[in-house]
Design an enzyme around this catalytic site. Structure first.
Site, PDB file in Angstrom:
ATOM      1  N   ASN A   1      -6.136  -5.885   2.999  1.00  0.00           N
ATOM      2  CA  ASN A   1      -6.449  -5.959   1.568  1.00  0.00           C
ATOM      3  C   ASN A   1      -5.169  -6.381   0.855  1.00  0.00           C
ATOM      4  O   ASN A   1      -4.248  -5.593   0.693  1.00  0.00           O
ATOM      5  CB  ASN A   1      -6.935  -4.603   1.058  1.00  0.00           C
ATOM      6  CG  ASN A   1      -7.167  -4.589  -0.443  1.00  0.00           C
ATOM      7  OD1 ASN A   1      -7.196  -5.625  -1.092  1.00  0.00           O
ATOM      8  ND2 ASN A   1      -7.324  -3.395  -1.007  1.00  0.00           N
TER       9      ASN A   1
ATOM     10  N   LYS B   1      -4.733  -7.147  -2.206  1.00  0.00           N
ATOM     11  CA  LYS B   1      -4.650  -6.678  -3.600  1.00  0.00           C
ATOM     12  C   LYS B   1      -4.202  -7.841  -4.504  1.00  0.00           C
ATOM     13  O   LYS B   1      -4.635  -8.980  -4.288  1.00  0.00           O
ATOM     14  CB  LYS B   1      -3.750  -5.454  -3.697  1.00  0.00           C
ATOM     15  CG  LYS B   1      -4.197  -4.342  -2.722  1.00  0.00           C
ATOM     16  CD  LYS B   1      -3.559  -3.024  -2.941  1.00  0.00           C
ATOM     17  CE  LYS B   1      -4.112  -2.011  -1.946  1.00  0.00           C
ATOM     18  NZ  LYS B   1      -3.632  -0.647  -2.195  1.00  0.00           N
TER      19      LYS B   1
ATOM     20  N   HIS C   1     -13.380  -0.083  -4.095  1.00  0.00           N
ATOM     21  CA  HIS C   1     -12.026   0.407  -3.827  1.00  0.00           C
ATOM     22  C   HIS C   1     -11.592   1.351  -4.942  1.00  0.00           C
ATOM     23  O   HIS C   1     -11.957   1.170  -6.109  1.00  0.00           O
ATOM     24  CB  HIS C   1     -11.055  -0.774  -3.726  1.00  0.00           C
ATOM     25  CG  HIS C   1      -9.727  -0.400  -3.159  1.00  0.00           C
ATOM     26  ND1 HIS C   1      -8.742   0.194  -3.910  1.00  0.00           N
ATOM     27  CD2 HIS C   1      -9.230  -0.504  -1.898  1.00  0.00           C
ATOM     28  CE1 HIS C   1      -7.683   0.421  -3.144  1.00  0.00           C
ATOM     29  NE2 HIS C   1      -7.952   0.005  -1.911  1.00  0.00           N
TER      30      HIS C   1
ATOM     31  N   GLU D   1      -8.951   1.651  -6.545  1.00  0.00           N
ATOM     32  CA  GLU D   1      -8.259   1.007  -7.663  1.00  0.00           C
ATOM     33  C   GLU D   1      -9.255   0.364  -8.621  1.00  0.00           C
ATOM     34  O   GLU D   1      -9.041   0.360  -9.839  1.00  0.00           O
ATOM     35  CB  GLU D   1      -7.268  -0.027  -7.120  1.00  0.00           C
ATOM     36  CG  GLU D   1      -6.084   0.634  -6.426  1.00  0.00           C
ATOM     37  CD  GLU D   1      -5.375  -0.238  -5.415  1.00  0.00           C
ATOM     38  OE1 GLU D   1      -4.452   0.276  -4.752  1.00  0.00           O
ATOM     39  OE2 GLU D   1      -5.745  -1.419  -5.268  1.00  0.00           O
TER      40      GLU D   1
ATOM     41  N   GLU E   1     -10.677   5.899   2.621  1.00  0.00           N
ATOM     42  CA  GLU E   1      -9.306   5.865   2.145  1.00  0.00           C
ATOM     43  C   GLU E   1      -9.041   7.063   1.241  1.00  0.00           C
ATOM     44  O   GLU E   1      -9.433   7.051   0.065  1.00  0.00           O
ATOM     45  CB  GLU E   1      -9.042   4.576   1.354  1.00  0.00           C
ATOM     46  CG  GLU E   1      -9.083   3.314   2.184  1.00  0.00           C
ATOM     47  CD  GLU E   1      -8.426   2.153   1.448  1.00  0.00           C
ATOM     48  OE1 GLU E   1      -7.459   1.603   1.970  1.00  0.00           O
ATOM     49  OE2 GLU E   1      -8.858   1.817   0.338  1.00  0.00           O
TER      50      GLU E   1
ATOM     51  N   GLY F   1      -0.823   3.598  -0.422  1.00  0.00           N
ATOM     52  CA  GLY F   1       0.443   3.079  -0.931  1.00  0.00           C
ATOM     53  C   GLY F   1       1.506   4.115  -1.187  1.00  0.00           C
ATOM     54  O   GLY F   1       2.539   3.809  -1.786  1.00  0.00           O
TER      55      GLY F   1
ATOM     56  N   SER G   1      -1.996   3.706   3.995  1.00  0.00           N
ATOM     57  CA  SER G   1      -0.688   3.644   4.650  1.00  0.00           C
ATOM     58  C   SER G   1      -0.793   3.476   6.163  1.00  0.00           C
ATOM     59  O   SER G   1      -0.022   4.064   6.923  1.00  0.00           O
ATOM     60  CB  SER G   1       0.160   4.871   4.286  1.00  0.00           C
ATOM     61  OG  SER G   1       0.348   4.945   2.881  1.00  0.00           O
TER      62      SER G   1
END
Length: 258
Positions: A18, A20, A103, A105, A175, A181, A221
């Site tokens: 991904n 991003k 996702h 985000e 996730e 991250g 991660s």
């Protein structure tokens, strides 16, 4: 509930990057050209989910390789007055095979809900795009002991109206939001516990045969040093990789078993 390893061997590992909001089209082309020979694999499916502006360059660069190109989002309408959005047929016209949906985000910054994710999942299947459906809890939810209930709700709503035959082809990415991250990684046991639970949710929604065919990824991660241990778990069929997918080291994750 985990599954026996012989069942998990039926499912081909998938390693999806991904990207991003990173890489210009020229940078995307250069990275894919660099990675192409390094990620050639017969044992794993390799997917790069890239920014929409990069898709044409990525498709061109990946031509003739084992790399499939995916999108990071799409809208649930066919066309219309939806400024800034991307329709599914725009993706398929370019040759996109996968799309990340839901996702954390997107949920946090762009107000996506379980209900809009469901609409997008249905539309992806309608157009023959494989959805990579994301789920996962916050640190507060984990500490409150509601991870399982929260993830069950995300999955059940996302798959409303989805047939068993469609669900078998889906990819799920677990996730934990607190691990994205941050450098923090769920322990192998924590990751397997939730991924195994997700499989039991699909058994509840459909049947065991369907549940056993769905590929479930761990994200948060993932890197070359922890991939082999994570991917060896009976209910973890690969990874959704963030920052590490933007570097040549991504090849070490794809080749985790070599």
């Amino acid at each position: 509930m985990s599954r026996k390893k012989d069942i998990s061997l039926m499912r081909k590992t998938i390693v999806a990057g991904n990207w991003k909001m990173n890489k210009t089209p020229s940078e995307a082309k250069a990275l894919i050209e660099e990675l192409k020979p390094l990620v050639a694999s017969e044992t794993s499916d390799v997917v790069f989910c890239v920014p929409a502006i990069d898709i044409p360059a990525a498709i061109e660069a990946a031509a003739g390789s084992n790399i499939a190109i995916g999108a990071e989002n799409m809208y649930f309408e066919e066309s219309g007055a939806y400024t800034g959005e991307i329709a599914p047929n725009m993706l398929t016209d370019l040759g996109v095979k996968y799309v990340i949906l839901g996702h954390s985000e997107r949920r946090e910054y762009f107000a996506e809900t379980d209900e809009t994710v469901n609409k997008k999942v249905l539309k992806a299947f309608e157009h023959g795009i494989t959805p990579i459906v994301c789920c996962g809890e916050t640190l507060a939810q984990r500490e409150q002991g509601v991870t399982i209930d929260f993830v069950r709700q995300q999955i059940k709503i996302a798959f409303q109206g989805v047939s068993a035959d469609q669900a078998k082809t889906a990819v799920i990415a677990y996730e934990p939001i607190w691990a994205i991250g941050t450098g923090k990684v769920a322990t192998t046991a924590q990751a397997q516990e939730v991924c195994g639970f997700i499989r039991t949710v699909f058994e509840e929604l459909y049947d065991k045969e369907t549940a056993d065919q769905i590929r479930i990824l761990y994200g948060g991660s993932v890197n070359a040093s922890n991939a082999a241990e994570l991917f060896a778990q009976p209910d973890i069929d690969g990874g959704l990789v963030g920052g590490a997918s933007l570097k040549p080291d991504f090849a070490d994750i794809v080749n985790y078993n070599k």
